[in-house]
Design a protein around this motif. Structure first.
Motif, PDB file in Angstrom:
ATOM      1  N   PRO A   5       0.817  -1.209   0.000  1.00 31.82           N
ATOM      2  CA  PRO A   5       0.000   0.000   0.000  1.00 31.82           C
ATOM      3  C   PRO A   5       0.856   1.267   0.000  1.00 31.82           C
ATOM      4  O   PRO A   5       1.958   1.280   0.554  1.00 31.82           O
ATOM      5  CB  PRO A   5      -0.809  -0.111   1.299  1.00 31.82           C
ATOM      6  CG  PRO A   5      -0.021  -1.022   2.168  1.00 31.82           C
ATOM      7  CD  PRO A   5       0.710  -1.956   1.252  1.00 31.82           C
ATOM      8  N   SER A   6       0.324   2.302  -0.623  1.00 28.69           N
ATOM      9  CA  SER A   6       1.029   3.587  -0.643  1.00 28.69           C
ATOM     10  C   SER A   6       0.919   4.246   0.730  1.00 28.69           C
ATOM     11  O   SER A   6       0.113   3.846   1.578  1.00 28.69           O
ATOM     12  CB  SER A   6       0.410   4.509  -1.695  1.00 28.69           C
ATOM     13  OG  SER A   6      -0.909   4.872  -1.291  1.00 28.69           O
ATOM     14  N   GLU A   9      -2.572   5.396   1.325  1.00 29.78           N
ATOM     15  CA  GLU A   9      -3.486   4.310   1.707  1.00 29.78           C
ATOM     16  C   GLU A   9      -3.301   3.929   3.170  1.00 29.78           C
ATOM     17  O   GLU A   9      -4.275   3.701   3.894  1.00 29.78           O
ATOM     18  CB  GLU A   9      -3.252   3.090   0.820  1.00 29.78           C
ATOM     19  CG  GLU A   9      -3.702   3.274  -0.617  1.00 29.78           C
ATOM     20  CD  GLU A   9      -3.310   2.106  -1.509  1.00 29.78           C
ATOM     21  OE1 GLU A   9      -4.148   1.687  -2.324  1.00 29.78           O
ATOM     22  OE2 GLU A   9      -2.163   1.617  -1.400  1.00 29.78           O
ATOM     23  N   VAL A  10      -2.050   3.867   3.613  1.00 29.65           N
ATOM     24  CA  VAL A  10      -1.777   3.525   5.016  1.00 29.65           C
ATOM     25  C   VAL A  10      -2.339   4.600   5.926  1.00 29.65           C
ATOM     26  O   VAL A  10      -2.960   4.304   6.956  1.00 29.65           O
ATOM     27  CB  VAL A  10      -0.260   3.333   5.250  1.00 29.65           C
ATOM     28  CG1 VAL A  10       0.045   3.211   6.732  1.00 29.65           C
ATOM     29  CG2 VAL A  10       0.238   2.104   4.500  1.00 29.65           C
ATOM     30  N   ASN A  13      -6.254   4.194   5.782  1.00 24.24           N
ATOM     31  CA  ASN A  13      -6.865   2.927   6.197  1.00 24.24           C
ATOM     32  C   ASN A  13      -6.162   2.239   7.358  1.00 24.24           C
ATOM     33  O   ASN A  13      -6.620   1.192   7.806  1.00 24.24           O
ATOM     34  CB  ASN A  13      -6.906   1.954   5.008  1.00 24.24           C
ATOM     35  CG  ASN A  13      -7.648   2.530   3.823  1.00 24.24           C
ATOM     36  OD1 ASN A  13      -8.648   3.203   3.984  1.00 24.24           O
ATOM     37  ND2 ASN A  13      -7.153   2.274   2.630  1.00 24.24           N
TER      38      ASN A  13
END
Length: 57
Positions: A5-6, A9-10, A13
């Motif tokens: 994940p980018s 995204e981290v 999420n």
């Protein structure tokens, strides 16, 4: 990097550390295998170069 994940995204999420560790270990294995393949290819090319040099002399 595919499967990882980018940062955005981290941030959005969160992060499952166990899952991330498994993904990172998989990537390390992929990169290690790639490096081994490149080292073998490099050794073969060195052999070819040395053979060509010896034929030239």
């Amino acid at each position: 990097m595919p499967g990882i994940p980018s940062a955005a995204e981290v941030k959005a999420n969160g992060l499952d550390l166990g899952e991330m560790n498994a993904k990172l270990l998989q990537k390390i294995e992929e990169l290690t295998l790639h490096l081994i393949r490149l080292e073998k290819e490099n050794a073969k090319q060195r052999e070819d170069i040395n053979e060509l040099k010896s034929k030239r002399d």
